[in-house]
Enzyme design. Sequence first.
Site, PDB file in Angstrom:
ATOM      1  N   SER A 129     -34.265   9.871 -62.148  1.00  0.00           N
ATOM      2  CA  SER A 129     -34.010   9.621 -63.563  1.00  0.00           C
ATOM      3  C   SER A 129     -32.516   9.578 -63.888  1.00  0.00           C
ATOM      4  CB  SER A 129     -34.744  10.676 -64.396  1.00  0.00           C
ATOM      5  OG  SER A 129     -34.811  10.307 -65.743  1.00  0.00           O
ATOM      6  N   ASP A 187     -22.331   0.385 -58.987  1.00  0.00           N
ATOM      7  CA  ASP A 187     -22.055  -0.945 -59.539  1.00  0.00           C
ATOM      8  C   ASP A 187     -20.567  -1.141 -59.808  1.00  0.00           C
ATOM      9  OD1 ASP A 187     -24.708  -1.618 -59.402  1.00  0.00           O
ATOM     10  OD2 ASP A 187     -25.149  -1.187 -61.509  1.00  0.00           O
ATOM     11  N   LYS A 239     -37.481   6.852 -60.459  1.00  0.00           N
ATOM     12  CA  LYS A 239     -38.062   7.050 -61.798  1.00  0.00           C
ATOM     13  C   LYS A 239     -37.123   6.441 -62.831  1.00  0.00           C
ATOM     14  CE  LYS A 239     -39.846  10.492 -65.038  1.00  0.00           C
ATOM     15  NZ  LYS A 239     -39.027  10.099 -66.208  1.00  0.00           N
TER      16      LYS A 239
END
Length: 714
Positions: free
Chosen positions: A473, A484, A499
Amino acid sequence: MKRKLVYLLAVLLVSAASCSFTNKTFDNPDKDKMLLDLISYVLENAHFDPKDVDDNFSEHVFDNYIDALDPLKRYFLQSDIDEFKKYRSAIDDQIKTSDLTFFNLTYDRLMQRMDEASVMYKDVLEKPFNYNEDEVINVDYEAIPYAKNKEELWARWRNQMKFSTIERYVSAMEAKNDTIADAENALDDEYSDDPVELEKQTREATIKTLEEYFEFMEDLQRKDWFAVYLNSIVEEFDPHTFYFAPDDKDRFDVSMSGKFEGIGARLQKKSDHIKIIEIISGGPAWRANTLEVGDVIMKVGQENETPVSVVGMRLEDAVKLIKGPKGSKVILTVKRVDGTVDDVALERDVVELEESYAKSSIVKKDNRTFGVINLPKFYIDFDDYNNRNAATDVAKEIEELKKAGAEGLIVDLRSNGGGSLKTVVDIAGLFIKDGPVVQVKTTGRKKEVLEDTDERIQWDGPLVILVNELSASASEILAAAMQDYKRAIILGSKQTYGKGTVQNVIDLNQFIRGNNDYGDVGAIKVTTQKFYRINGGSTQLEGVKSDVVVPDKYSYRDMGEKDQENPLPWDKIEAVQYKDWAGYIDYDETIERSKERMANNEQLKLIDENAKWVKEQQEDKEYPLNIDKYKAEIEKDEEILKRFKKIADYKTNLTFESLPYEMKKMEADTILKEKRVRWHESLSKDVYIEEAINVLEDLKINTIKKNKVVDVKG
């Protein structure tokens, strides 16, 4: 240590016996119908991706519900299943019309079969077992069919009882040669030295365990079984959507408080098993260092009492047995992650959640200094964000590490299950100038992009983020954003948990405030949002793939989102504009060098072999009931485990010390000192921390480019 097959013994007991389950008088069909209507309404209108309630939906609910009622195929006959199957494609229609016919049929039949079972198990255990017979038991319950008749069912139960009792018999014999008898033997009178009498005593112990267990089973009311039916419906939407009966909701609320008396472990019920999903730092289990995440609790014993099987027991009932007043003792029989079974004695204490907060350590290697910040969760005070939260605590630890001369930083997110989304965005902002961190889609709304708007950079040096299969999560959001931006190198498992969804708990009572006839109706936890990386990809199912993959004990275990029932799918949306950090000279080269080191690391090779062996143990479904073969299996496994014990002997050349401000606290707080000594000892044996330091050493900062940016759009 005993072989993993021992774990299955308690499982078998659950479906092998019963007390009287008929004449339950807790029916309230009108309330049940109302609940079915209400939950259907909430799911249809609030769920992120509501499903069509059709024949296909009905068939899945049917299969999961029947499996939940009788997962070991030891109650229902094939004739029962054949009778039930006429409703397999009709449950959707019954949901829409508030029809309880199917539930009533299965409930009544289950009560009947349990009553029949209660007569059988004592008859079986009154007769001696012949452990010299060449018999085996198959526990592949998904593959074996339902019994054709009661004779076949009784034969299965006989094998189950024999399987259960042979473990006690062998354990009792082994305990006489141990310096410390196992917990179960310590609680009972000493077993006899006479093999015949010993065999009788172990059968009687099995009977007593069953009797204790079904005292809990008798407390189950019709409404409890109806909750099983409701959750078979709601869990078809996704694995995180769940109905909380009133008592369950109260316990869910209590779990968010700051302290409680117990052993300091968080538990989760999956199928018939109660699994440890978190060890709370500073608690009794943490201090004893005898339990770990993934262990399954089979039995719970109090001081001077016979242990009770908790396999198949409601989680709340098992928790009642495990929790208790400070100073009292509890004995847990657990199945280890490596497949073996042990008895663990713990003294209950007040468990403070202080150790769930961020903590840091100075790391010394040769003449260089680095820092590691451990973040167990993304915590927040929802009433007052400025009071204490993960982001402000991490920022403070960074400042202290900078003062100590840290040249590189490790953020350890291993086994961090998530938490507050706001703290994730704020923590990401500590490492980048500004920009988007995560995209969020909510039911019925346009996507939202959460950004760091503060141009200050708290840490502009080399950064490594550690993850594993249990990083979930919010942890995945932070790791994905740093990946990224190419701001950090992600080191850890092949992928994180996966998740990528958010749940909200909806109190169902708000919909019926004008009608108090039903009392409290509970709540439902519903998936309402989905996370997306700034490059557009979801973290759902795929999680975050590490830049440097290293094996660990979870590598081959089915424990991620992709291994759950009915997970929401992975998808991709449009990327947002973001700025590549571009501050490293040799980002890609550093990753390749780390991969080469990992491929040649003997400790990691041994960890990988152990993980594969554990997987093989889990897939073994046939076990001997012949005592010589049973012992041979145990001895074989114990010999293999001797080699894997070397994993715990590993030692790095790193040294760890607390920050100056904590050293001052330790002068007056000996418990804090003990916690940090334990943590540092663990870190000094941690091959993943060792490699993270190697990566930090390899990363070279481009002081010219690090403040420049390159616009990208994935």
